[in-house]
Design an enzyme around this catalytic site. Structure first.
Site, PDB file in Angstrom:
ATOM      1  N   LYS A 185      33.622  46.515  41.783  1.00 48.21           N
ATOM      2  CA  LYS A 185      33.356  45.681  42.960  1.00 48.21           C
ATOM      3  C   LYS A 185      32.215  46.279  43.802  1.00 48.21           C
ATOM      4  O   LYS A 185      31.670  47.324  43.463  1.00 48.21           O
ATOM      5  CB  LYS A 185      34.644  45.526  43.775  1.00 48.21           C
TER       6      LYS A 185
HETATM    7  C1  LIG Z   1      39.224  42.261  41.073  1.00 42.57           C
HETATM    8  C2  LIG Z   1      39.897  41.040  41.564  1.00 42.57           C
HETATM    9  C3  LIG Z   1      41.213  41.041  42.035  1.00 42.57           C
HETATM   10  C4  LIG Z   1      42.110  42.222  41.919  1.00 42.57           C
HETATM   11  O1  LIG Z   1      41.572  43.364  42.460  1.00 42.57           O
HETATM   12  P1  LIG Z   1      42.229  44.778  42.099  1.00 42.57           P
HETATM   13  O2  LIG Z   1      41.796  45.662  43.218  1.00 42.57           O
HETATM   14  O3  LIG Z   1      41.656  45.174  40.776  1.00 42.57           O
HETATM   15  O4  LIG Z   1      43.700  44.589  42.044  1.00 42.57           O
HETATM   16  C5  LIG Z   1      41.723  39.877  42.572  1.00 42.57           C
HETATM   17  N1  LIG Z   1      40.996  38.742  42.613  1.00 42.57           N
HETATM   18  C6  LIG Z   1      39.741  38.696  42.150  1.00 42.57           C
HETATM   19  C7  LIG Z   1      38.988  37.413  42.252  1.00 42.57           C
HETATM   20  C8  LIG Z   1      39.162  39.829  41.593  1.00 42.57           C
HETATM   21  O5  LIG Z   1      37.915  39.771  41.096  1.00 42.57           O
END
Ligand SMILES: *Cc1c(COP(=O)(O)O)cnc(C)c1O
Length: 388
Positions: A185
């Site tokens: 991210k």
């Molecule tokens: C990455 C992601 C999540 C989950 O995030 P984590 O921190 O990995 O649990 C939820 N929704 C979307 C759209 C994502 O891209």
């Protein structure tokens, strides 16, 4: 000719200062929730100008806790998008709700407010918009619907750190926002996430759920006569909670990532603009479009779509890119095509045609702050060669 080095589709940027902070945290002996986690939450409260920012082990747990705090009853519906990571839907199910899907806009890949409006029933309790790739959803339209039908809004902001909607930072207004700090991210704490809200009651429920159902707020108002510290046996448990608290080790990274975020996103934005310019006109490749309203895109992903008439399909394209030492991802296969959801919710191909047309051809190209222009040009050349 020497073999070219592999270009991943994502890669975190970790500064020497962050590495030193992690080492200092390790040496301090305080690894789990402690002073660094408290400091990082304080930084996030300032960043989002909000009274409540609750860090947790992942955005998935954050979404689940936020939904759980809404006390969904069996049959209560939460409207989200089929074009998202499956965690959006899974957490609705695990919090006791029923996911309902609204198809997306072909240009931005974001949920279409008109489709959301059409999906509202007597059982609808909440809307979960997902700011796809960091492109802000039309929050005016979503919050207008929520107000009209008295719905809660839980924004899946996993892609949206640093995004802005009409001049306001996503996460600085509205109901509840959940951010992810996964390494792919826009900023990272290893694993990690954060729930942001301006609703004190909801924040309290999340805080209780985050740590074993322990009500630390009531404990603080009744100090132990002998002055025992927090986390001792005298913290009352008011419900059966999970354990989703944030580690100081994670915060050690976050403390250095947050101030760097604007710089990271600037790089991402410049690379995305370059892709948009250099990939124009490749036959069979369509590029994401910008919404008409004023916004700042966080550019978590750069996701063109391989059209049906293209020379090769998406999966072949990914194999061909890999042969040229270029990584690509698929974000996402539309959730209504996944077997659990087909089996339990009766969804079929054809139910959300716009999301399907994107899902069938979408791929994520390399995009991260450390991607060099030279490497980006290699990606562009490869795409022209394979699809041209
Ligand atoms: C990455 C992601 C999540 C989950 O995030 P984590 O921190 O990995 O649990 C939820 N929704 C979307 C759209 C994502 O891209």
């Amino acid at each position: 000719m020497p073999a070219e080095k592999f270009i991943p589709f994502a890669r975190p940027t970790i500064s020497p200062a962050a590495i030193a902070e992690v080492a200092a945290c390790l040496r301090s002996g305080w690894l789990a929730t402690g002073p660094r986690a408290a400091k990082f939450e304080e930084m996030l409260r300032a960043y989002f100008d909000t009274p409540h920012a609750l860090c947790c082990v992942s955005a998935t747990l954050g979404l689940w806790m936020a939904l759980k705090a809404l006390e969904l009853q069996p049959g209560d519906e939460v409207i989200t998008t089929p074009l998202t990571f499956v965690a959006s839907l899974n957490t609705i199910v695990l919090a006791g709700g029923t996911p309902v899907l609204a198809d997306v806009d072909r240009g931005t890949y974001n949920m279409d407010p008109a489709k959301v409006a059409a999906a509202i029933t007597k059982r609808t309790r909440a809307i979960m918009p997902v700011h796809f790739a960091g492109c802000p959803v039309d929050l005016d339209a979503i919050y207008a619907l929520a107000k009209k039908h008295r719905l809660r809004v839980v924004e899946d902001c996993a892609h949206a750190m640093g995004a802005e909607f009409k001049g306001r930072r996503v996460g600085s207004f509205g109901d509840v926002q959940v951010f992810s700090f996964h390494p792919n991210k826009n900023m990272t704490t290893g694993e990690g996430g954060c729930v942001v809200t301006r609703d004190a009651k909801l924040a309290r429920r999340i805080e209780i759920q985050r740590f074993h159902g322990a009500d630390r707020a009531s404990w603080k108002t009744q100090p132990h006569p002998e002055g025992l510290s927090e986390f001792c046996v005298h913290v009352d448990t008011v419900e059966a909670g999970l354990k989703s608290n944030f580690m100081d080790l994670q915060a050690a990274l976050g403390i250095h990532q947050l101030p760097a975020l604007a710089g990271f996103n600037k790089k991402r934005g410049a690379l995305a603009a370059r892709y948009l310019q250099k990939l124009r006109g490749i036959p069979g490749l369509s590029l994401p479009a910008a919404p008409r309203y004023k916004h700042t895109h966080a550019w978590h992903l750069f996701t063109p779509v391989v059209e049906r008439h293209a020379k090769v399909n998406r999966d072949t394209l990914i194999v061909e890119l890999k042969k040229r030492q270029i990584g690509a991802g698929v974000h996402y296969i539309a959730c209504h095509l996944l077997s659990f959801y087909q089996k339990n919710y009766g969804w079929r191909r054809g139910d959300f045609p716009v999301a399907e047309s994107i899902s069938d051809g979408i791929l994520s190209l390399p995009l991260f702050p450390l991607l060099t222009l030279r490497d980006q040009d290699r990606v562009v050349r490869a795409l022209r060669e394979i699809l041209g």
